[in-house]
Design a protein around this motif. Sequence first.
Motif, PDB file in Angstrom:
ATOM      1  N   VAL A 214       0.921  -0.885  -0.093  1.00  0.00           N
ATOM      2  CA  VAL A 214      -0.337   0.190  -0.165  1.00  0.00           C
ATOM      3  C   VAL A 214       0.458   1.611   0.146  1.00  0.00           C
ATOM      4  O   VAL A 214       0.604   2.138  -1.179  1.00  0.00           O
ATOM      5  N   PHE A 215       2.085   1.625   0.733  1.00  0.00           N
ATOM      6  CA  PHE A 215       2.752   2.768   0.916  1.00  0.00           C
ATOM      7  C   PHE A 215       3.317   2.781  -0.253  1.00  0.00           C
ATOM      8  O   PHE A 215       4.536   3.487  -0.940  1.00  0.00           O
ATOM      9  N   LYS A 216       4.045   1.109  -0.824  1.00  0.00           N
ATOM     10  CA  LYS A 216       4.859   2.145  -2.195  1.00  0.00           C
ATOM     11  C   LYS A 216       4.253   1.777  -3.456  1.00  0.00           C
ATOM     12  O   LYS A 216       4.397   2.573  -3.674  1.00  0.00           O
ATOM     13  N   SER A 217       2.867   1.459  -3.526  1.00  0.00           N
ATOM     14  CA  SER A 217       2.297   2.320  -4.331  1.00  0.00           C
ATOM     15  C   SER A 217       1.655   3.870  -4.812  1.00  0.00           C
ATOM     16  O   SER A 217       0.823   4.379  -4.600  1.00  0.00           O
ATOM     17  N   LEU A 218       1.154   4.087  -2.866  1.00  0.00           N
ATOM     18  CA  LEU A 218       1.055   5.753  -2.678  1.00  0.00           C
ATOM     19  C   LEU A 218       2.313   6.007  -2.643  1.00  0.00           C
ATOM     20  O   LEU A 218       2.542   7.359  -3.406  1.00  0.00           O
ATOM     21  N   THR A 219       3.844   6.080  -2.829  1.00  0.00           N
ATOM     22  CA  THR A 219       4.866   6.680  -3.247  1.00  0.00           C
ATOM     23  C   THR A 219       5.333   6.839  -4.569  1.00  0.00           C
ATOM     24  O   THR A 219       5.581   8.253  -4.978  1.00  0.00           O
ATOM     25  N   VAL A 220       4.824   5.753  -5.253  1.00  0.00           N
ATOM     26  CA  VAL A 220       5.109   6.307  -6.649  1.00  0.00           C
ATOM     27  C   VAL A 220       3.939   6.913  -7.193  1.00  0.00           C
ATOM     28  O   VAL A 220       4.298   7.761  -8.262  1.00  0.00           O
ATOM     29  N   LEU A 221       2.862   7.230  -6.669  1.00  0.00           N
ATOM     30  CA  LEU A 221       1.620   7.986  -7.103  1.00  0.00           C
ATOM     31  C   LEU A 221       1.550   9.232  -6.544  1.00  0.00           C
ATOM     32  O   LEU A 221       1.552  10.383  -7.480  1.00  0.00           O
ATOM     33  N   THR A 222       2.864   9.912  -5.212  1.00  0.00           N
ATOM     34  CA  THR A 222       2.860  11.166  -5.216  1.00  0.00           C
ATOM     35  C   THR A 222       4.439  11.337  -6.293  1.00  0.00           C
ATOM     36  O   THR A 222       4.395  12.634  -5.940  1.00  0.00           O
ATOM     37  N   GLN A 223       4.745   9.940  -5.810  1.00  0.00           N
ATOM     38  CA  GLN A 223       6.325  10.703  -6.987  1.00  0.00           C
ATOM     39  C   GLN A 223       5.760  11.224  -8.895  1.00  0.00           C
ATOM     40  O   GLN A 223       6.447  12.111  -9.145  1.00  0.00           O
ATOM     41  N   SER A 224       4.662  10.478  -8.966  1.00  0.00           N
ATOM     42  CA  SER A 224       4.434  10.735 -10.941  1.00  0.00           C
ATOM     43  C   SER A 224       3.562  12.404  -9.881  1.00  0.00           C
ATOM     44  O   SER A 224       4.044  13.227 -11.155  1.00  0.00           O
ATOM     45  N   GLY A 225       2.326  12.617  -9.714  1.00  0.00           N
ATOM     46  CA  GLY A 225       1.988  13.998  -8.886  1.00  0.00           C
ATOM     47  C   GLY A 225       3.062  14.869  -8.978  1.00  0.00           C
ATOM     48  O   GLY A 225       3.370  15.939  -8.768  1.00  0.00           O
ATOM     49  N   MET A 226       4.340  14.704  -8.270  1.00  0.00           N
ATOM     50  CA  MET A 226       5.428  15.616  -7.318  1.00  0.00           C
ATOM     51  C   MET A 226       6.034  15.907  -9.023  1.00  0.00           C
ATOM     52  O   MET A 226       6.464  17.065  -9.009  1.00  0.00           O
ATOM     53  N   TYR A 227       6.469  15.088  -9.858  1.00  0.00           N
ATOM     54  CA  TYR A 227       7.075  15.600 -11.056  1.00  0.00           C
ATOM     55  C   TYR A 227       5.890  16.061 -11.745  1.00  0.00           C
ATOM     56  O   TYR A 227       6.681  17.044 -12.704  1.00  0.00           O
ATOM     57  N   HIS A 228       4.916  15.923 -12.286  1.00  0.00           N
ATOM     58  CA  HIS A 228       3.673  16.505 -12.811  1.00  0.00           C
ATOM     59  C   HIS A 228       3.906  18.565 -12.564  1.00  0.00           C
ATOM     60  O   HIS A 228       4.007  18.862 -13.402  1.00  0.00           O
ATOM     61  N   MET A 229       4.116  18.152 -10.922  1.00  0.00           N
ATOM     62  CA  MET A 229       3.726  19.887 -10.775  1.00  0.00           C
ATOM     63  C   MET A 229       5.436  20.423 -10.714  1.00  0.00           C
ATOM     64  O   MET A 229       5.283  21.650 -11.539  1.00  0.00           O
ATOM     65  N   ILE A 230       5.981  19.861 -11.087  1.00  0.00           N
ATOM     66  CA  ILE A 230       7.103  20.423 -11.186  1.00  0.00           C
ATOM     67  C   ILE A 230       7.461  21.257 -12.532  1.00  0.00           C
ATOM     68  O   ILE A 230       8.222  21.908 -12.649  1.00  0.00           O
ATOM     69  N   GLY A 231       7.205  19.836 -12.899  1.00  0.00           N
ATOM     70  CA  GLY A 231       6.476  19.920 -15.030  1.00  0.00           C
ATOM     71  C   GLY A 231       6.410  21.537 -14.907  1.00  0.00           C
ATOM     72  O   GLY A 231       6.255  21.919 -16.003  1.00  0.00           O
ATOM     73  N   LEU A 232       5.183  21.789 -14.296  1.00  0.00           N
ATOM     74  CA  LEU A 232       4.394  22.897 -14.687  1.00  0.00           C
ATOM     75  C   LEU A 232       4.048  23.858 -14.380  1.00  0.00           C
ATOM     76  O   LEU A 232       4.036  24.760 -14.626  1.00  0.00           O
ATOM     77  N   HIS A 233       4.860  23.855 -12.682  1.00  0.00           N
ATOM     78  CA  HIS A 233       5.391  24.798 -12.155  1.00  0.00           C
ATOM     79  C   HIS A 233       6.788  24.984 -11.107  1.00  0.00           C
ATOM     80  O   HIS A 233       6.613  26.383 -10.890  1.00  0.00           O
ATOM     81  N   GLY A 234       6.990  24.026 -11.992  1.00  0.00           N
ATOM     82  CA  GLY A 234       8.698  24.573 -11.036  1.00  0.00           C
ATOM     83  C   GLY A 234       8.469  24.124  -9.463  1.00  0.00           C
ATOM     84  O   GLY A 234       9.748  23.579  -9.091  1.00  0.00           O
ATOM     85  N   HIS A 235       7.688  23.749  -9.076  1.00  0.00           N
ATOM     86  CA  HIS A 235       7.280  23.663  -7.725  1.00  0.00           C
ATOM     87  C   HIS A 235       7.038  22.051  -8.198  1.00  0.00           C
ATOM     88  O   HIS A 235       5.402  22.222  -8.023  1.00  0.00           O
ATOM     89  N   PRO A 236       6.714  21.618  -6.384  1.00  0.00           N
ATOM     90  CA  PRO A 236       6.149  19.994  -6.494  1.00  0.00           C
ATOM     91  C   PRO A 236       4.704  20.584  -5.653  1.00  0.00           C
ATOM     92  O   PRO A 236       3.403  19.978  -5.536  1.00  0.00           O
TER      93      PRO A 236
END
Length: 434
Positions: A214-236
Amino acid sequence: MLALLAPQALAKITDAQVRKEDRLLVPLDEPFGFSKEGRINITLSNFSLRPLYDPKKKTVTKKPNLGRMGLLITTPYGGLLLNDGVSIEGQCPLDSEEQITLVTFDEIDVSSGALERDFVIDYMLEDFTGGEFLLYFANCEADTAVDFDITLALYNLKANNKMDFLPVGEDILPTLYFFTFIAFTTLCGLWGWCLVRAKNNSHKVHIVMAALLVFKSLTVLTQSGMYHMIGLHGHPEGWNIAYYIFTAMRSVLFFVVVILIATGWSYMKPFLADREKQILMIVVPLQVFANVAIVVMDETTPASRSWFSWRDLWHVVDILCCCAVLFPIVWSIRQLREAADVDDKAARVLGKLVLFRQFYIMVVAYIYFTRIIVYLLDATLQYKLIWLSDLASEVATLVFYIACGLQFRPLAAGVNPYFALDADEIELVRASIL
């Protein structure tokens, strides 16, 4: 603490505070992969000088030449040459042919102590099609320290002049981690189905393994969201805080699961030996320190004098944890092998523990691949292919989880002889440990 640090975490818009800096060469950020449409925006503020006291002349040093201070850009290989020139020859980095000087500090507005510049990489280099670069602050004025705040925005222009703050080679990471999330979520669902189906044969360690998934799944999900936001705004945009929480839980649970499986807890014996408890008491705090190091590295930049120390600390702690989890596996095999020499029933138990030799090989292979091979990939791959190291790490983790699940899934004792252990055998194992 995480909330206070969040604004500059894991961002390609990097905020750095340089204080009392008198080093010749200071890295301001990690390498960034630019496309042909690469751009750099530099905003510098609160600039001030700190002339140092000269003990020989017993006076404050003369007014420094601001033209001998500035910001430069170079390739990773050029950075190595610059560092060699600084450390061996004391060469001023601004005089090197291995760099491009972006701005010198004599251009700073004296009244406000501020400066802002935009740079187009293609305009500075002929026939530029893309490349990886680092930004440095150079101070060639001896006995003079400086203070300033700097914001670096590194990005590539996409279609319709859309800014992408992820470097080339990392711009695929949001998609990669999202598909990884789907893979681990599917695996988590299958594991849950196995536990429900074999409810009467499930053990406590199987529940802990489910929590890890469960926590591994949540980790990679937040990594995906984090990198997506960095790509759009420069910050997570806050995704990094969730990532820190989930990855901390995941890393602790991973080592706990490996240790519990290695000791045979809950499915072979309802107890842990004292030295097995000691391993847990060592590994869990070490993982807490490792996650603190991760937060510090992400929330600061290489411009900080302590950044490299925290990076080295994280590597040392991670290696110590990996070594520590191997001891319980070796102990389990050795104890039962010694008991098998004097007792027929112990020999039968040892026959059921052939699995642990395979588990030992799996753990060693996983540690070697994720800590050494992936590191080598990250260090040697071309910047456009750097995402392959992340892919290799996640695929290796997925394969390791699947292999462990297949070997230690809940099955009836008659189906899986490894789970068949009667009271006498438990006492024999307890005696061999004590």
